[in-house]
Design a protein around this motif. Structure first.
Motif, PDB file in Angstrom:
ATOM      1  N   VAL A  33       0.823  -1.205   0.000  1.00  0.00           N
ATOM      2  CA  VAL A  33       0.000   0.000   0.000  1.00  0.00           C
ATOM      3  C   VAL A  33       0.859   1.259   0.000  1.00  0.00           C
ATOM      4  O   VAL A  33       0.414   2.342  -0.414  1.00  0.00           O
ATOM      5  CB  VAL A  33      -0.982  -0.004   1.198  1.00  0.00           C
ATOM      6  N   LYS A  34       2.113   1.134   0.410  1.00  0.00           N
ATOM      7  CA  LYS A  34       3.033   2.281   0.430  1.00  0.00           C
ATOM      8  C   LYS A  34       3.679   2.521  -0.933  1.00  0.00           C
ATOM      9  O   LYS A  34       4.319   3.553  -1.137  1.00  0.00           O
ATOM     10  CB  LYS A  34       4.131   2.040   1.474  1.00  0.00           C
ATOM     11  N   GLU A  35       3.534   1.566  -1.856  1.00  0.00           N
ATOM     12  CA  GLU A  35       4.162   1.706  -3.167  1.00  0.00           C
ATOM     13  C   GLU A  35       3.243   2.432  -4.141  1.00  0.00           C
ATOM     14  O   GLU A  35       2.030   2.239  -4.136  1.00  0.00           O
ATOM     15  CB  GLU A  35       4.539   0.327  -3.733  1.00  0.00           C
ATOM     16  N   SER A  36       3.839   3.245  -4.994  1.00  0.00           N
ATOM     17  CA  SER A  36       3.092   3.969  -6.018  1.00  0.00           C
ATOM     18  C   SER A  36       2.622   3.023  -7.117  1.00  0.00           C
ATOM     19  O   SER A  36       3.175   1.937  -7.302  1.00  0.00           O
ATOM     20  CB  SER A  36       3.991   5.061  -6.617  1.00  0.00           C
ATOM     21  N   ASN A  37       1.610   3.449  -7.860  1.00  0.00           N
ATOM     22  CA  ASN A  37       1.188   2.690  -9.037  1.00  0.00           C
ATOM     23  C   ASN A  37       2.336   2.499 -10.018  1.00  0.00           C
ATOM     24  O   ASN A  37       2.385   1.511 -10.746  1.00  0.00           O
ATOM     25  CB  ASN A  37       0.052   3.418  -9.765  1.00  0.00           C
ATOM     26  N   VAL A  38       3.225   3.483 -10.063  1.00  0.00           N
ATOM     27  CA  VAL A  38       4.377   3.460 -10.962  1.00  0.00           C
ATOM     28  C   VAL A  38       5.634   3.309 -10.112  1.00  0.00           C
ATOM     29  O   VAL A  38       6.081   4.249  -9.456  1.00  0.00           O
ATOM     30  CB  VAL A  38       4.460   4.737 -11.813  1.00  0.00           C
ATOM     31  N   LEU A  39       6.198   2.134 -10.131  1.00  0.00           N
ATOM     32  CA  LEU A  39       7.381   1.814  -9.331  1.00  0.00           C
ATOM     33  C   LEU A  39       8.638   2.203 -10.104  1.00  0.00           C
ATOM     34  O   LEU A  39       8.712   2.019 -11.314  1.00  0.00           O
ATOM     35  CB  LEU A  39       7.383   0.320  -9.030  1.00  0.00           C
ATOM     36  N   HIS A  40       9.635   2.733  -9.406  1.00  0.00           N
ATOM     37  CA  HIS A  40      10.916   3.082 -10.031  1.00  0.00           C
ATOM     38  C   HIS A  40      12.022   2.225  -9.426  1.00  0.00           C
ATOM     39  O   HIS A  40      12.178   2.172  -8.202  1.00  0.00           O
ATOM     40  CB  HIS A  40      11.241   4.558  -9.818  1.00  0.00           C
ATOM     41  N   ILE A  41      12.780   1.532 -10.291  1.00  0.00           N
ATOM     42  CA  ILE A  41      13.909   0.730  -9.831  1.00  0.00           C
ATOM     43  C   ILE A  41      15.098   0.963 -10.754  1.00  0.00           C
ATOM     44  O   ILE A  41      14.964   1.567 -11.826  1.00  0.00           O
ATOM     45  CB  ILE A  41      13.574  -0.784  -9.795  1.00  0.00           C
ATOM     46  N   ASN A  42      16.266   0.476 -10.347  1.00  0.00           N
ATOM     47  CA  ASN A  42      17.488   0.650 -11.121  1.00  0.00           C
ATOM     48  C   ASN A  42      18.089  -0.690 -11.501  1.00  0.00           C
ATOM     49  O   ASN A  42      17.820  -1.721 -10.868  1.00  0.00           O
ATOM     50  CB  ASN A  42      18.518   1.461 -10.322  1.00  0.00           C
ATOM     51  N   THR A  43      18.903  -0.683 -12.542  1.00  0.00           N
ATOM     52  CA  THR A  43      19.652  -1.863 -12.941  1.00  0.00           C
ATOM     53  C   THR A  43      20.817  -2.081 -11.986  1.00  0.00           C
ATOM     54  O   THR A  43      21.230  -1.147 -11.290  1.00  0.00           O
ATOM     55  CB  THR A  43      20.186  -1.686 -14.379  1.00  0.00           C
ATOM     56  N   PRO A  44      21.349  -3.312 -11.936  1.00  0.00           N
ATOM     57  CA  PRO A  44      20.933  -4.485 -12.724  1.00  0.00           C
ATOM     58  C   PRO A  44      19.665  -5.120 -12.163  1.00  0.00           C
ATOM     59  O   PRO A  44      19.444  -5.110 -10.954  1.00  0.00           O
ATOM     60  CB  PRO A  44      22.128  -5.427 -12.592  1.00  0.00           C
ATOM     61  N   VAL A  45      18.867  -5.683 -13.059  1.00  0.00           N
ATOM     62  CA  VAL A  45      17.641  -6.353 -12.640  1.00  0.00           C
ATOM     63  C   VAL A  45      17.297  -7.431 -13.667  1.00  0.00           C
ATOM     64  O   VAL A  45      17.576  -7.273 -14.862  1.00  0.00           O
ATOM     65  CB  VAL A  45      16.476  -5.345 -12.499  1.00  0.00           C
ATOM     66  N   THR A  46      16.715  -8.512 -13.200  1.00  0.00           N
ATOM     67  CA  THR A  46      16.270  -9.597 -14.067  1.00  0.00           C
ATOM     68  C   THR A  46      14.753  -9.534 -14.192  1.00  0.00           C
ATOM     69  O   THR A  46      14.039  -9.581 -13.187  1.00  0.00           O
ATOM     70  CB  THR A  46      16.700 -10.968 -13.516  1.00  0.00           C
ATOM     71  N   VAL A  47      14.265  -9.410 -15.426  1.00  0.00           N
ATOM     72  CA  VAL A  47      12.836  -9.276 -15.701  1.00  0.00           C
ATOM     73  C   VAL A  47      12.258 -10.658 -16.010  1.00  0.00           C
ATOM     74  O   VAL A  47      12.777 -11.387 -16.861  1.00  0.00           O
ATOM     75  CB  VAL A  47      12.595  -8.324 -16.886  1.00  0.00           C
ATOM     76  N   VAL A  48      11.167 -11.007 -15.322  1.00  0.00           N
ATOM     77  CA  VAL A  48      10.538 -12.325 -15.450  1.00  0.00           C
ATOM     78  C   VAL A  48       9.104 -12.152 -15.942  1.00  0.00           C
ATOM     79  O   VAL A  48       8.350 -11.337 -15.404  1.00  0.00           O
ATOM     80  CB  VAL A  48      10.543 -13.084 -14.105  1.00  0.00           C
ATOM     81  N   GLY A  49       8.732 -12.914 -16.970  1.00  0.00           N
ATOM     82  CA  GLY A  49       7.376 -12.863 -17.504  1.00  0.00           C
ATOM     83  C   GLY A  49       6.437 -13.833 -16.801  1.00  0.00           C
ATOM     84  O   GLY A  49       6.664 -14.228 -15.654  1.00  0.00           O
ATOM     85  N   ASP A  50       5.384 -14.245 -17.482  1.00  0.00           N
ATOM     86  CA  ASP A  50       4.360 -15.118 -16.900  1.00  0.00           C
ATOM     87  C   ASP A  50       4.978 -16.395 -16.325  1.00  0.00           C
ATOM     88  O   ASP A  50       5.848 -17.009 -16.944  1.00  0.00           O
ATOM     89  CB  ASP A  50       3.346 -15.517 -17.959  1.00  0.00           C
ATOM     90  N   ILE A  51       4.468 -16.813 -15.172  1.00  0.00           N
ATOM     91  CA  ILE A  51       4.892 -18.062 -14.527  1.00  0.00           C
ATOM     92  C   ILE A  51       3.743 -19.062 -14.492  1.00  0.00           C
ATOM     93  O   ILE A  51       3.924 -20.261 -14.693  1.00  0.00           O
ATOM     94  CB  ILE A  51       5.400 -17.791 -13.097  1.00  0.00           C
ATOM     95  N   HIS A  52       2.542 -18.592 -14.207  1.00  0.00           N
ATOM     96  CA  HIS A  52       1.319 -19.396 -14.245  1.00  0.00           C
ATOM     97  C   HIS A  52       1.411 -20.679 -13.425  1.00  0.00           C
ATOM     98  O   HIS A  52       1.093 -21.772 -13.912  1.00  0.00           O
ATOM     99  CB  HIS A  52       0.936 -19.716 -15.691  1.00  0.00           C
ATOM    100  N   GLY A  53       1.830 -20.545 -12.188  1.00  0.00           N
ATOM    101  CA  GLY A  53       1.765 -21.678 -11.278  1.00  0.00           C
ATOM    102  C   GLY A  53       2.730 -22.800 -11.570  1.00  0.00           C
ATOM    103  O   GLY A  53       2.596 -23.887 -11.002  1.00  0.00           O
ATOM    104  N   GLN A  54       3.715 -22.588 -12.439  1.00  0.00           N
ATOM    105  CA  GLN A  54       4.712 -23.620 -12.736  1.00  0.00           C
ATOM    106  C   GLN A  54       5.874 -23.467 -11.751  1.00  0.00           C
ATOM    107  O   GLN A  54       6.948 -22.953 -12.062  1.00  0.00           O
ATOM    108  CB  GLN A  54       5.149 -23.519 -14.204  1.00  0.00           C
ATOM    109  N   PHE A  55       5.630 -23.954 -10.543  1.00  0.00           N
ATOM    110  CA  PHE A  55       6.514 -23.729  -9.404  1.00  0.00           C
ATOM    111  C   PHE A  55       7.932 -24.234  -9.647  1.00  0.00           C
ATOM    112  O   PHE A  55       8.910 -23.565  -9.314  1.00  0.00           O
ATOM    113  CB  PHE A  55       5.918 -24.409  -8.163  1.00  0.00           C
ATOM    114  N   HIS A  56       8.065 -25.414 -10.233  1.00  0.00           N
ATOM    115  CA  HIS A  56       9.396 -25.972 -10.460  1.00  0.00           C
ATOM    116  C   HIS A  56      10.191 -25.119 -11.446  1.00  0.00           C
ATOM    117  O   HIS A  56      11.418 -25.017 -11.346  1.00  0.00           O
ATOM    118  CB  HIS A  56       9.288 -27.415 -10.951  1.00  0.00           C
TER     119      HIS A  56
END
Length: 337
Positions: A33-56
């Protein structure tokens, strides 16, 4: 609450008690609730797409990209539904976020929704794993309302689950959205989680109604205008299955990252995570499904016509009363709708 103890259990694939989940979701809401709708972060960062419950496969991602907190992660949404381990997947991400809040960032996807999770498996999974009670599903879906809508990397890369909206020209218009609610049927919030890019073709240069029944399809001119108005260089998003794990649109202005390999345990696609280093440097780390997935026994996956329908048949209006009623009567195939 001993988060390290929770992590120890979760990495073994063990479920946490219902009361522990309730407390975790409450603490998570307090943080989000303290985070803005638009989050700001810096590199380095790893971007991950859809996971859909594939835990392994999520565990495989941490093997490939590095464990938390040694690596920074930005997850683009769609953590639940269709896969068999949505509860374990979402719980692990919550605990990692609480334990290392500056290392893990979570964006809301279109499946982080009460309506959608009742049709695509997560609701049924919660009931099956917690003795027929819907309380755990309510804890999670109430939490989903607090997830942020988008993220900016290094003040130049716009990251969102779905895409752009005719109702959003600037980032300030996203900042003022009342996000702490169920995803609406239409409007800016719905478009951000539902829309898709499409390489320029006849009639696709601007916004067109999406065949998904929600959001829009948008072309190159829409992207160029949005990036110019907001001083951005490119868009990273998820939301669409990519056979090679990622797909680049409009000469690199938009990139789709897909992180669920062998989607639904039978699509045969590759997956990727996108490692962003800054100064225009990045790397697609492409991978295949985790070995543990091959041991899964999912007999409902033997229907070839079911998979063909997933790709070839027109997508119905997911928000219609008729669709919701039909889905409720046929939950034994929810993972493949």
């Amino acid at each position: 609450m001993e988060l390290d103890r929770c992590l120890e259990q979760l990495y073994k694939g063990q479920l946490l008690p219902e009361e522990t989940l309730r407390a975790l979701c409450f603490k998570m809401k307090e943080r989000l609730v303290k985070e803005s709708n638009v989050l700001h972060i810096n590199t380095p960062v790893t971007v991950v797409g859809d996971i859909h419950g594939q835990f392994h496969d999520l565990l495989e991602i941490f093997q490939i990209g590095g464990p938390v907190p040694d690596s920074n992660y930005l997850f683009l949404g769609d953590y639940v539904d269709r896969g068999l381990y949505s509860v374990e997947t979402m719980t692990l991400l919550i605990v990692l976020k609480l334990r290392w809040p500056e290392r893990v960032h979570l964006i809301r996807g279109n499946h982080e929704s009460r309506q959608i999770t009742q049709s695509y498996g997560f609701y049924s999974e919660c009931l099956n794993k917690y003795g027929g009670s819907s309380k755990v599903w309510h804890y999670f879906t109430d939490l989903f309302d607090y997830l942020v809508l988008c993220c900016i990397i290094d003040n130049e890369i716009f990251c969102v689950h779905g895409g752009l909206s005719p109702n959003v020209q600037t980032l300030d218009q996203i900042r003022i959205i009342d996000r702490i609610r169920e995803i609406p049927h239409d409007g800016a919030m719905a478009d951000l989680v539902w829309s898709d890019p499409e390489d320029d073709a006849e009639g696709r240069e601007h916004f067109q109604v999406s065949p998904r029944g929600a959001g829009y399809i948008f072309g190159r001119s829409v992207v160029e205008k949005f990036l110019h108005l907001n001083g951005m260089s490119k868009i990273y998003r998820a939301h669409q299955l990519c056979n090679e794990g990622f797909q680049v649109y409009f000469g690199g202005l938009v990139t789709t990252v897909w992180s669920a390999p062998n989607y639904c345990y039978r699509c045969g696609n590759k997956a990727s995570i996108l490692e962003v280093y800054g100064n225009g440097e990045y790397f697609f780390n492409v991978f295949e499904e985790a070995p543990a997935n091959k041991l899964l026994n999912v007999p409902v996956m033997t229907s070839g016509s079911m998979l063909a329908g997933f790709f070839d048949e027109p997508t119905p209006d997911m928000f219609s009363d008729e669709y919701q009623a039909a889905s409720a009567m046929n939950r034994h195939v929810d993972y493949f709708l």
